[in-house]
Write a protein that holds these residues in place. Structure first.
Motif, PDB file in Angstrom:
ATOM      1  N   ILE A 157      40.090  50.852  50.241  1.00  0.00           N
ATOM      2  CA  ILE A 157      40.125  52.309  50.189  1.00  0.00           C
ATOM      3  C   ILE A 157      39.932  52.835  51.601  1.00  0.00           C
ATOM      4  O   ILE A 157      38.895  52.615  52.225  1.00  0.00           O
ATOM      5  CB  ILE A 157      39.015  52.860  49.275  1.00  0.00           C
ATOM      6  CG1 ILE A 157      39.179  52.314  47.854  1.00  0.00           C
ATOM      7  CG2 ILE A 157      39.040  54.388  49.268  1.00  0.00           C
ATOM      8  CD1 ILE A 157      38.050  52.709  46.928  1.00  0.00           C
ATOM      9  N   GLN A 179      35.466  49.567  51.059  1.00  0.00           N
ATOM     10  CA  GLN A 179      35.416  49.605  49.607  1.00  0.00           C
ATOM     11  C   GLN A 179      36.777  49.218  49.059  1.00  0.00           C
ATOM     12  O   GLN A 179      37.810  49.478  49.664  1.00  0.00           O
ATOM     13  CB  GLN A 179      35.035  51.000  49.125  1.00  0.00           C
ATOM     14  CG  GLN A 179      33.595  51.392  49.433  1.00  0.00           C
ATOM     15  CD  GLN A 179      33.258  52.745  48.846  1.00  0.00           C
ATOM     16  OE1 GLN A 179      34.049  53.672  48.914  1.00  0.00           O
ATOM     17  NE2 GLN A 179      32.087  52.843  48.241  1.00  0.00           N
ATOM     18  N   LYS A 181      39.550  48.828  45.595  1.00  0.00           N
ATOM     19  CA  LYS A 181      39.918  49.341  44.280  1.00  0.00           C
ATOM     20  C   LYS A 181      41.093  48.529  43.746  1.00  0.00           C
ATOM     21  O   LYS A 181      41.865  47.930  44.502  1.00  0.00           O
ATOM     22  CB  LYS A 181      40.302  50.818  44.348  1.00  0.00           C
ATOM     23  CG  LYS A 181      41.578  51.105  45.122  1.00  0.00           C
ATOM     24  CD  LYS A 181      41.956  52.575  45.044  1.00  0.00           C
ATOM     25  CE  LYS A 181      43.243  52.860  45.825  1.00  0.00           C
ATOM     26  NZ  LYS A 181      43.652  54.284  45.735  1.00  0.00           N
ATOM     27  N   GLU A 182      41.224  48.507  42.421  1.00  0.00           N
ATOM     28  CA  GLU A 182      42.328  47.792  41.796  1.00  0.00           C
ATOM     29  C   GLU A 182      43.481  48.747  41.531  1.00  0.00           C
ATOM     30  O   GLU A 182      43.280  49.839  41.009  1.00  0.00           O
ATOM     31  CB  GLU A 182      41.879  47.155  40.478  1.00  0.00           C
ATOM     32  CG  GLU A 182      42.953  46.294  39.821  1.00  0.00           C
ATOM     33  CD  GLU A 182      42.487  45.680  38.528  1.00  0.00           C
ATOM     34  OE1 GLU A 182      42.313  44.446  38.483  1.00  0.00           O
ATOM     35  OE2 GLU A 182      42.295  46.431  37.548  1.00  0.00           O
TER      36      GLU A 182
END
Length: 281
Positions: A157, A179, A181-182
């Motif tokens: 991200i 960070q 994310k999928e």
């Protein structure tokens, strides 16, 4: 299930009637969604609009994929780029992209040639396994019947904030790690063109990939020429410092940190404006 069996049968039948020297050229257009935040302490709204316009143009590109049954080469369609404004630099960095991408699925390897910060790298490594899920949905793209495939992947991200002179929060990110994310990647492929190739890093389906939606980016095929009169050139790049993908990412991360230190406003107040855009991958 019947539809998926139909895909496999169509692919096998196509393979049986296509000669070994089957080849083609596909043209792709790319677009990226832009939701760029304004750091009002560094630029006014007019400058922000100029930056967004420049970004939009940067990500609207045309690429050419030359392919045969075993290998392919993918690179940007050559054209004269407009010069950047005097006193302003825009630096785009991605460890996920390529200036020239050669892929050999028979030998399960790739070679990517990238020029970053004035230095050319030749990234050589094995192809990662593409864990696609074949779906039942179909649609037409031009003259081709395409089938849907999806897969998941984790991406970093990255805040889409335009910053001047490298004064960003990326130093904190460097310490804590980005960070993740999928996201779901959706591809549309056609068994009517029986090669397991596609644009950018996408491949591994029972037919040429004509369209990809990858979270923020969209890649759409606008033209396909099969078995042209002139032989299609698929030449593996050879120029550059040879490294693995992992080593290349390490080098770029280190160089990015050095560049941020170099262009900090308090250290280089007279060097003009420098816009750093980091693309997650």
């Amino acid at each position: 299930m019947k539809q998926l069996l139909g895909v496999l049968l169509a692919f096998l039948c196509s393979n049986s009637i296509v000669a070994q020297d089957f080849q083609g050229i596909a043209t792709y257009k790319t677009q990226r969604k832009l939701d760029v935040k304004l750091d009002s302490t560094q630029m006014n709204s007019e400058m922000h609009q100029r930056m967004v316009a420049m970004l939009k143009k940067q990500f609207e590109k045309t690429y050419i994929l030359n392919f045969n049954k075993e290998a392919s080469i993918y690179k940007e369609d050559e054209k004269l780029e407009a010069p950047q404004n005097a006193g302003m630099q825009m630096v785009f960095v991605s460890t996920d992209g390529s200036d020239i991408l050669y892929r050999n699925t028979k030998e399960n390897r790739f070679t990517s040639q990238n020029e970053v910060f004035g230095k050319i790298f030749l990234i050589k490594d094995t192809l990662e396994k593409e864990d696609w899920t074949l779906e039942n949905e179909t649609k037409n793209i031009g003259d081709y019947t395409c089938y849907k495939a999806t897969k998941k992947r984790m991406v970093a991200i990255v805040e889409s904030t335009i910053s001047v002179n490298g004064d960003t929060d990326l130093d904190e990110e460097q310490e804590e790690g980005p960070q993740m994310k999928e996201v779901t990647i959706t591809a549309w492929y056609t068994p009517q063109i029986p090669v397991n190739s596609g644009p950018a890093r996408y491949y591994g389906l029972p037919g040429l990939i004509l369209e990809v939606h990858d979270d923020q980016e969209t890649i759409i095929c606008s033209r396909v020429v099969l078995n042209p009169k002139s032989k299609v050139a698929i030449n593996e790049p050879t120029k550059g410092k040879e490294v693995t993908q992992e080593k290349y990412e390490e080098i770029i991360e280190k160089r990015m940190q050095e560049e941020r230190e170099r262009y900090r406003p308090e250290r280089n107040s007279d060097d003009g404006e420098r816009i750093e855009i980091r693309i997650g991958g």
